[in-house]
Design an enzyme around this catalytic site. Structure first.
Site, PDB file in Angstrom:
ATOM      1  N   ARG A 175       0.844  -1.189   0.000  1.00  0.00           N
ATOM      2  CA  ARG A 175       0.000   0.000   0.000  1.00  0.00           C
ATOM      3  C   ARG A 175       0.882   1.243   0.000  1.00  0.00           C
ATOM      4  O   ARG A 175       2.027   1.214   0.453  1.00  0.00           O
ATOM      5  CB  ARG A 175      -0.909   0.019   1.236  1.00  0.00           C
ATOM      6  N   LYS A 199      -1.645  -2.572   8.119  1.00  0.00           N
ATOM      7  CA  LYS A 199      -2.804  -2.121   8.883  1.00  0.00           C
ATOM      8  C   LYS A 199      -2.844  -2.804  10.238  1.00  0.00           C
ATOM      9  O   LYS A 199      -2.503  -3.977  10.372  1.00  0.00           O
ATOM     10  CB  LYS A 199      -4.092  -2.432   8.110  1.00  0.00           C
ATOM     11  N   HIS A 273      -2.661   2.321  -5.798  1.00  0.00           N
ATOM     12  CA  HIS A 273      -3.506   1.151  -5.545  1.00  0.00           C
ATOM     13  C   HIS A 273      -3.735   0.362  -6.824  1.00  0.00           C
ATOM     14  O   HIS A 273      -3.939  -0.861  -6.787  1.00  0.00           O
ATOM     15  CB  HIS A 273      -4.841   1.576  -4.935  1.00  0.00           C
ATOM     16  N   ARG A 276      -0.963  -1.956  -7.107  1.00  0.00           N
ATOM     17  CA  ARG A 276      -1.203  -3.056  -6.160  1.00  0.00           C
ATOM     18  C   ARG A 276      -2.154  -4.078  -6.775  1.00  0.00           C
ATOM     19  O   ARG A 276      -1.912  -5.292  -6.707  1.00  0.00           O
ATOM     20  CB  ARG A 276      -1.776  -2.486  -4.859  1.00  0.00           C
ATOM     21  N   HIS A 299      -3.691  -8.889   3.374  1.00  0.00           N
ATOM     22  CA  HIS A 299      -5.142  -8.881   3.540  1.00  0.00           C
ATOM     23  C   HIS A 299      -5.529  -9.635   4.810  1.00  0.00           C
ATOM     24  O   HIS A 299      -4.983 -10.713   5.095  1.00  0.00           O
ATOM     25  CB  HIS A 299      -5.828  -9.551   2.343  1.00  0.00           C
ATOM     26  N   TYR A 308      -9.490 -10.540  -6.774  1.00  0.00           N
ATOM     27  CA  TYR A 308      -8.593 -10.554  -7.917  1.00  0.00           C
ATOM     28  C   TYR A 308      -8.806 -11.767  -8.806  1.00  0.00           C
ATOM     29  O   TYR A 308      -8.433 -11.752  -9.972  1.00  0.00           O
ATOM     30  CB  TYR A 308      -7.137 -10.507  -7.431  1.00  0.00           C
TER      31      TYR A 308
END
Length: 328
Positions: A175, A199, A273, A276, A299, A308
């Site tokens: 990210r 995150k 992004h 990504r 994730h 995806y």
């Protein structure tokens, strides 16, 4: 949103401040996520108290304390808040996000004793339309890197930096906030990996390839020292620096990606992004399994990574339509 927050009654403003501290310090969310969550809560409390951005409040007297800040908040008010936004033309995706933000807020308020019951647990919002992200084709990604490499060949410090960050973004799928947060010590050239703080403060290790290694070495040897001199040591640890020698910010990275992709014929407009998305799609098309891609991208759930697979299926269908004699 800043004006609306300032116009909230004092008790509601204090509650927002406390919730923001919880998100930032206890949950360790990124600054972008905290702003989004807080913005949605400010909108909710503004609706609950009849406050407009101009600072007009319905009612002359405001009871004191946290109970006053959330007085009257029930599932009916939550639904009315979302309905008002729906009438204003807010998209299903945004409505779904705001409903999730409201549920997170009311669950926290119940847990810390601000509410006796959690009205958000009964709130249901429309499911967002999941759109397929735009991605580069592998040959377009190659064109992007070649164009970037040509600029870096001039040995300009900024061009060296831009080429290195483009290579690293595409190689790792990190990210933009993760990229900007990297320090020089987070790069291990011996194993060709970077240590990424994702995150929720979760750390992961992500590999990169030879092209990214070469670009990073050139940047660190010939580009970064030039820009670092301009900062006077303020960003001594940051991997990527801005033109003033301080840690590079996400806005600058978005501009670099946007300009770079804009030079590729036929490529969809995108920011970091998009790279990504492209990295994840190309990994899956190359045979990587979902679990590995989930780990690489950081994730929290496999469901996010599975998006995806839809991109890959759509691309396979397009190839089939163009190539198979019985496709039409």
């Amino acid at each position: 949103m800043v004006r609306l927050r300032a116009a909230l009654p004092a008790s509601a403003g204090e509650l927002v401040d406390e919730y923001e501290r919880h998100l930032r310090l206890e949950r360790g969310l990124s600054a972008h996520t905290v702003r989004a969550y807080v913005g949605d809560v400010v909108s909710l409390l503004g609706f609950l108290h009849g406050v407009e951005a101009a600072g007009k409040t319905v009612g002359d007297d405001e009871p004191a304390g946290d109970v006053a800040a959330l007085a009257g908040l029930d599932v009916g008010e939550l639904r009315a808040w979302l309905a008002e936004q729906h009438k204003a033309g807010v998209s299903r995706t945004t409505l779904s996000r705001r409903a999730a933000a409201a549920r997170t807020f009311t669950a926290w308020a119940r847990r810390v004793g601000k509410l006796e019951q959690d009205p958000g647990s009964r709130l249901v919002a429309p499911r967002p339309h999941r759109t397929l992200p735009g991605v580069l084709r592998p040959e377009q990604a190659e064109q992007l890197m070649k164009a970037s490499s040509a600029g870096a060949a001039e040995r300009d410090p900024v061009a060296l930096r831009d080429h290195a960050l483009l290579e690293l973004l595409y190689a790792t799928g990190v990210r933009v906030a993760e990229l900007c947060g990297l320090d020089v010590g987070d790069v291990e050239f011996g194993r060709r990996v970077i240590r990424v703080l994702g995150k929720g403060g979760k750390e992961r290790t992500v590999p990169f390839g030879v092209p990214a290694e070469k670009a990073l070495r050139s940047w660190l040897d010939d580009g970064r020292p030039v820009l670092a001199e301009r900062a006077g040591g303020e960003a001594a640890e940051a991997l990527f620096l801005g033109v003033r020698g301080r840690r590079l910010d996400p806005r600058s990275v978005r501009r670099v990606v946007h300009d770079g992709v804009g030079s590729v014929h036929g490529a969809v407009d995108m920011g970091p992004h998009g790279l990504r998305h492209s990295a994840a799609t190309h990994l899956l098309e190359g045979g990587a399994d979902l679990r590995s891609v989930q780990e690489l991208l950081g994730h929290a759930t496999l469901a996010t990574t599975q998006l995806y697979t839809h991109v890959t299926v759509e691309r396979l269908k397009a190839i089939h339509d163009r190539s198979h004699p019985r496709a039409r």
